[in-house]
Design an enzyme around this catalytic site. Structure first.
Site, PDB file in Angstrom:
ATOM      1  N   TYR A   1       9.742  -5.122  26.149  1.00  0.00           N
ATOM      2  CA  TYR A   1       9.724  -3.893  26.946  1.00  0.00           C
ATOM      3  C   TYR A   1       8.638  -3.967  28.022  1.00  0.00           C
ATOM      4  O   TYR A   1       8.911  -3.755  29.211  1.00  0.00           O
ATOM      5  CB  TYR A   1       9.521  -2.688  26.022  1.00  0.00           C
TER       6      TYR A   1
ATOM      7  N   VAL B   1      29.086   3.347  34.107  1.00  0.00           N
ATOM      8  CA  VAL B   1      28.833   1.964  34.521  1.00  0.00           C
ATOM      9  C   VAL B   1      27.798   1.346  33.580  1.00  0.00           C
ATOM     10  O   VAL B   1      26.789   1.981  33.273  1.00  0.00           O
ATOM     11  CB  VAL B   1      28.241   1.924  35.963  1.00  0.00           C
TER      12      VAL B   1
HETATM   13  N1  LIG Z   1      10.254   8.468  27.180  1.00  0.00           N
HETATM   14  C1  LIG Z   1       9.098   7.874  27.483  1.00  0.00           C
HETATM   15  O1  LIG Z   1       8.040   8.191  26.935  1.00  0.00           O
HETATM   16  C2  LIG Z   1       9.057   6.800  28.546  1.00  0.00           C
HETATM   17  C3  LIG Z   1       7.808   6.207  28.827  1.00  0.00           C
HETATM   18  C4  LIG Z   1       7.751   5.218  29.804  1.00  0.00           C
HETATM   19  C5  LIG Z   1       8.887   4.832  30.502  1.00  0.00           C
HETATM   20  N2  LIG Z   1      10.084   5.419  30.187  1.00  0.00           N
HETATM   21  C6  LIG Z   1      11.243   4.952  30.957  1.00  0.00           C
HETATM   22  O2  LIG Z   1      11.964   6.063  31.480  1.00  0.00           O
HETATM   23  C7  LIG Z   1      13.340   5.720  31.597  1.00  0.00           C
HETATM   24  C8  LIG Z   1      14.194   6.791  30.917  1.00  0.00           C
HETATM   25  O3  LIG Z   1      13.810   6.830  29.552  1.00  0.00           O
HETATM   26  P1  LIG Z   1      14.243   8.007  28.547  1.00  0.00           P
HETATM   27  O4  LIG Z   1      13.075   8.238  27.666  1.00  0.00           O
HETATM   28  O5  LIG Z   1      14.841   9.122  29.296  1.00  0.00           O
HETATM   29  O6  LIG Z   1      15.343   7.224  27.707  1.00  0.00           O
HETATM   30  P2  LIG Z   1      16.712   7.718  27.034  1.00  0.00           P
HETATM   31  O7  LIG Z   1      17.005   6.703  25.994  1.00  0.00           O
HETATM   32  O8  LIG Z   1      16.640   9.168  26.666  1.00  0.00           O
HETATM   33  O9  LIG Z   1      17.762   7.569  28.256  1.00  0.00           O
HETATM   34  C9  LIG Z   1      18.101   6.314  28.795  1.00  0.00           C
HETATM   35  C10 LIG Z   1      19.481   6.411  29.431  1.00  0.00           C
HETATM   36  O10 LIG Z   1      19.813   5.114  29.963  1.00  0.00           O
HETATM   37  C11 LIG Z   1      21.172   4.855  29.663  1.00  0.00           C
HETATM   38  N3  LIG Z   1      21.439   3.406  29.624  1.00  0.00           N
HETATM   39  C12 LIG Z   1      20.985   2.512  28.709  1.00  0.00           C
HETATM   40  N4  LIG Z   1      21.495   1.298  28.960  1.00  0.00           N
HETATM   41  C13 LIG Z   1      22.290   1.428  30.048  1.00  0.00           C
HETATM   42  C14 LIG Z   1      23.120   0.525  30.769  1.00  0.00           C
HETATM   43  N5  LIG Z   1      23.237  -0.766  30.404  1.00  0.00           N
HETATM   44  N6  LIG Z   1      23.816   0.988  31.839  1.00  0.00           N
HETATM   45  C15 LIG Z   1      23.726   2.301  32.206  1.00  0.00           C
HETATM   46  N7  LIG Z   1      22.970   3.199  31.542  1.00  0.00           N
HETATM   47  C16 LIG Z   1      22.262   2.774  30.472  1.00  0.00           C
HETATM   48  C17 LIG Z   1      21.382   5.494  28.276  1.00  0.00           C
HETATM   49  O11 LIG Z   1      22.757   5.687  27.980  1.00  0.00           O
HETATM   50  C18 LIG Z   1      20.584   6.799  28.440  1.00  0.00           C
HETATM   51  O12 LIG Z   1      21.379   7.839  28.951  1.00  0.00           O
HETATM   52  C19 LIG Z   1      13.500   4.327  30.992  1.00  0.00           C
HETATM   53  O13 LIG Z   1      13.489   3.342  32.004  1.00  0.00           O
HETATM   54  C20 LIG Z   1      12.260   4.200  30.121  1.00  0.00           C
HETATM   55  O14 LIG Z   1      11.901   2.860  29.917  1.00  0.00           O
HETATM   56  C21 LIG Z   1      10.196   6.386  29.231  1.00  0.00           C
END
Ligand SMILES: NC(=O)c1ccc[n+]([C@@H]2O[C@H](COP(=O)([O-])OP(=O)(O)OC[C@H]3O[C@@H](n4cnc5c(N)ncnc54)[C@H](O)[C@@H]3O)[C@@H](O)[C@H]2O)c1
Length: 246
Positions: free
Chosen positions: A153, A59
């Site tokens: 962001y 989705v």
């Molecule tokens: N990694 C960090 O240090 C960090 C820090 C603060 C916040 N976050 C937040 O944690 C969450 C996960 O981040 P992550 O590091 O695992 O990122 P990631 O990029 O590894 O994973 C993100 C996932 O979201 C999916 N996605 C993106 N757009 C989408 C859409 N339109 N519909 C459905 N799925 C979609 C991607 O396909 C991917 O599987 C995010 O909200 C990110 O902002 C991460």
């Protein structure tokens, strides 16, 4: 097995933090619905290997009709949605000078609209059953402004944090809690884009002097999704190695 018999939706769960949230909820007994725009076969394989329960739905969370269809399908198949984790998120790098309007809109669509759409589609069934746990993944950027990304962001995550508190007030009377987790410096593909210099600087800035793991974020989500957190709502739990203590 605190989530035995519960159905949990986790958006953006094909990899990174969302994948570990799905696996940890499933390890604790939940049936997990892995929602992602991409291919989730790796996480489904990991669930099957461990004899854990779940399914994947492809989705794009920015498409409200697709979100509504997904929620209806989950309710038809499972009968309830007990836990909703809005984890999917994207980042745009750059500054106000270099980031395009299209990038701004896409970050807002995924991080803000996508979170709102799943809440809007899932909350009516939670109200009917008079229970539900919603956990939104925000970021330290909601509090500090962007540390490593473009301004869209932090603005989007600020909206997610405020939406968390607004919804928490509105739905508490129905036995639904709405909380957030604010990670920083977690080892995933999102942070893998950083230069070595940026990574060293980030690690040095953290009191714990190391990057965090997706499982450390998942553990915070599991707490907020559990009955132990029934009196906690509208809260944002930092998982940031001590960078910001507020
Ligand atoms: N990694 C960090 O240090 C960090 C820090 C603060 C916040 N976050 C937040 O944690 C969450 C996960 O981040 P992550 O590091 O695992 O990122 P990631 O990029 O590894 O994973 C993100 C996932 O979201 C999916 N996605 C993106 N757009 C989408 C859409 N339109 N519909 C459905 N799925 C979609 C991607 O396909 C991917 O599987 C995010 O909200 C990110 O902002 C991460």
């Amino acid at each position: 097995m605190q989530f035995h018999g519960k159905t949990a939706i986790i958006t953006g769960a094909a990899k990174g933090i969302g994948k570990e949230i799905a696996l940890m909820l499933a390890e604790q007994g939940a049936y997990v619905v892995v929602v992602d725009i991409g291919d989730a076969s790796e996480v489904i394989g990991a669930l099957q290997e461990r004899n854990l329960q779940g399914m994947a739905l492809q989705v794009d969370i920015t498409d409200y009709s697709a979100v509504e269809i997904a929620v209806r399908e989950i309710l038809d198949r499972r009968g309830s949605i007990d836990i909703l984790v809005n984890n999917a998120g994207i980042v745009a790098r750059g500054t106000i000078l270099t980031m395009s309007i299209e990038q701004w809109k896409r970050v807002m669509e995924v991080n803000v609209n996508g979170t709102y759409y799943f809440c809007k589609a899932a909350i009516p069934s939670m109200i009917s059953q008079k229970s539900g746990k919603i956990v939104n993944i925000t970021s330290i950027a909601a509090k500090t402004g962007d540390l490593t990304a473009a301004p869209a962001y932090g603005a989007s995550k600020g909206a997610v944090s405020t939406l968390t508190r607004s919804l928490a007030r509105q739905v508490a009377q129905y036995g639904i809690t709405v909380n957030a987790v604010a990670p920083h410096a977690i080892e995933t593909d999102m942070s893998a884009e950083w230069s070595e210099e940026k990574r060293t600087g980030v690690v040095e800035s953290l009191p714990v002097k190391r990057m965090g793991t997706p499982r450390e974020v998942a553990a915070a989500v599991c707490y907020l999704a559990s009955d132990d957190a029934a009196f906690v709502t509208g809260e944002t739990l930092n998982v940031n190695g001590g960078y910001l203590m507020d």
